[in-house]
Every structure is written in C-alpha cells, then in structure tokens.
Design an enzyme around this catalytic site. Structure first.
Site, PDB file in Angstrom:
ATOM      1  N   ASP A  68       0.874  -1.164   0.000  1.00 39.44           N
ATOM      2  CA  ASP A  68       0.000   0.000   0.000  1.00 39.44           C
ATOM      3  C   ASP A  68       0.916   1.221   0.000  1.00 39.44           C
ATOM      4  OD1 ASP A  68      -2.338   1.684   0.532  1.00 39.44           O
ATOM      5  OD2 ASP A  68      -1.543   1.823   2.572  1.00 39.44           O
ATOM      6  N   ASP A  70      -0.178   5.057   0.836  1.00 40.29           N
ATOM      7  CA  ASP A  70      -0.424   6.108   1.818  1.00 40.29           C
ATOM      8  C   ASP A  70      -0.223   5.615   3.246  1.00 40.29           C
ATOM      9  OD1 ASP A  70      -1.080   7.544  -0.393  1.00 40.29           O
ATOM     10  OD2 ASP A  70      -3.223   7.631   0.006  1.00 40.29           O
TER      11      ASP A  70
END
Length: 313
Positions: A68, A70
């Site tokens: 991922d 963020d």
C-alpha cells in the site's frame, strides 16, 4: 432457488470494485510489456537503480511483494501531496487542498472513509483530468514526486521493498492513487510497477470517467488476484504490507501479511491473526489514531500547515 442465487449476486459497488481491480491489473501488465519483457515468459522484477543493488540475482518468478502507499510507504496521503503540487501550479486552489486534507484527517481519526467525502473527492479529481492528455498527468506526477513526495518515503518501508528486490522478487504498489502517479512512484523507487485507480482515456485524452471505481478495499484484492494470474504468481509465496484496516481483503490473500504503521483496527486484526506489526512513526504517542492535531498533520504530510499559511496570507 431464486433467493439462494441472489445471495451470490454482486452488488453494484462490488461490481465496480471488481472492474476497477481488473482494469488496474490489465494496465499494470501492459506497462510491463511496453518495457520490452518477453510476453512468452512470466514477468520478472525490474532492477533497482539503487547503488550496490545486486544485478545477478536469479529472478524468483512466483513470489512478489505488494505495498500500500499512503502511510505505508509514503508519509501522509500521496493524493494530498499531488494536490499540493497542483495548487502550486495553479491547477487547484489551496482551499481545495484543505478539503482533501480534512477528508484524510477524518479518515485517519475514524479509520472509516465517509462516502460523501469520497464522492466529492472523486468528482473533483475527475473534473480536473477531463479533457486533459494522459501525458500531462504523467509529467505532472514526475515533477510533483520530486518536489513533494521523494522526501516523504518511510526509510523502513523502502528497505523492506529493496529486500524483496534483492531476493529477485517483483515489488508492486497497490493504491487508490491514480495509476499514472502510482507508476511514477514505482519508477522513481526502482520497483516493478503499480496497481492504481484507472481513469478512462480515449486516444490519450481522459474522458472524465473511471474504469469501475477508485481502487480500494475489495478492489485492491481483485487487482492483486488478477495480476497474480496474469504474471504466474503464487499468492501463498507473496507478501503484502498496509497500514489500513480497509486493506484486510488484500492482506488476507497472501501467505505473509505485515501491518505497517497500522491504524487501531488493523493493529487489532494483526494481533488476532498473528501478522507481523512494524511501526516507523518516530513519536508513537503523537501519531496514535484518535489525536486530531497529529492526525491532521500526518494526513497531509505537512500539506495542512502549508495550506493554512497560504490561506492566512
């Protein structure tokens, strides 16, 4: 019989996420092919430009890592950093940036995304790109990465990504961020590629519509699964990293799941399931989910403070 079949029918939202995942995987595979990889063989990782990186490591063709972006790889939200860069170029106003920041702050405080915030953010982003050339977004992404994102990479997470590269494995980003920006981040870090939100384009011009929906939650899981099929990966030999409870579907797909800088809900899930937890936030108490000021600043990676100063002026 009808009711039993109905239970297996996809909802409209699930269908959009499925389409988003398939579109993202298709775009990612196409990007690899464009780079000259042999279509007759499974795609291997792209070697990093980092000094000292081994160049003679035999590729591990069935293993990969999925990160991922963020708050896992990048401090704060990459789309907020991107919006800051656009505001600096007069594409957006700083008031628009504050709307992005506030939506991200609420998400970090609650661990849940507000559907109205998501819808408004999606419409604003789509109205921005409609009619623009895809090459323009790529160019802006490259400039804004260098100015606003490069120094926001978590060193610990970057080291983990390099570890997988050094083992000859593919390393993919998986994010709701537009795939053009996500691919730029992957390129700058020497990673294999990126799975991101795909905006529809015709003849190199954005139409202002998404293919499916924003790549999120179940959409990420669909994208990872589809890419694994396309690239001959064994998901049981793969690893996934995330900070958010929303990514549990993706984390549950792979053989090894790792929670990076986890929110409260993901931390609890990781403890129950025995997943590894790594926290690279320097001031753990200040970064704790539920402290509004710390969350607000963290959500924007400094964007909130910059926007406030600008508005005050």
């Amino acid at each position: 019989m009808t009711s039993r079949v109905g239970r297996f029918r996809q909802s409209a939202a699930e269908l959009r996420q499925s389409l988003a995942g398939e579109a993202s995987a298709r775009a990612a595979s196409s990007k690899l092919r464009e780079r000259g990889l042999d279509e007759s063989e499974p795609s291997t990782f792209l070697e990093s430009d980092e000094p000292g990186t081994p160049t003679d490591v035999p590729p591990d063709l069935t293993a990969a890592a999925f990160f991922d972006v963020d708050n896992t790889l990048v401090q704060g939200a990459s789309i907020v950093h991107f919006a800051r860069g656009l505001a600096a170029r007069d594409y957006f106003s700083y008031r628009d940036v504050m709307e992005f920041v506030w939506a991200q702050a609420k998400f970090r405080m609650t661990g849940r995304e507000n559907s109205e915030d998501v819808a408004q953010g999606r419409e604003k982003a789509l109205s921005f790109i409609a009619g623009r050339e895809t090459d323009e977004l790529v160019r802006l992404g490259e400039e804004i990465f260098d100015e606003f994102i490069a120094d926001k990479i978590w060193p610990g997470t970057r080291t983990l990504a390099q570890m997988h590269l050094d083992a000859g494995q593919q390393v993919w980003l998986v994010t709701a961020t537009p795939v053009e920006l996500a691919q730029t981040i992957a390129d700058r870090l020497g990673l294999t590629g990126a799975l991101g939100t795909v905006a529809e384009s015709v003849d190199g011009v954005f139409t202002g519509r998404l293919v499916g929906d924003i790549l999120h939650g179940l959409g990420k899981a669909h994208a990872v699964r589809t890419l694994a099929i396309r690239e001959g990966l064994n998901l049981k030999r793969c690893t996934a990293y995330s900070d958010s409870h929303n990514d549990v579907p993706m984390l549950s797909l792979v053989g090894t799941a790792v929670a990076i800088n986890p929110d409260a809900d993901l931390r609890e899930v990781a403890r129950v399931r025995g997943w590894e937890i790594r926290d690279y936030r320097t001031a753990r108490k200040a970064a704790k989910i539920g402290v509004p000021t710390a969350v607000l600043l963290g959500a924007a990676g400094g964007g909130a403070a910059a926007a406030v100063r600008h508005l005050r002026r």
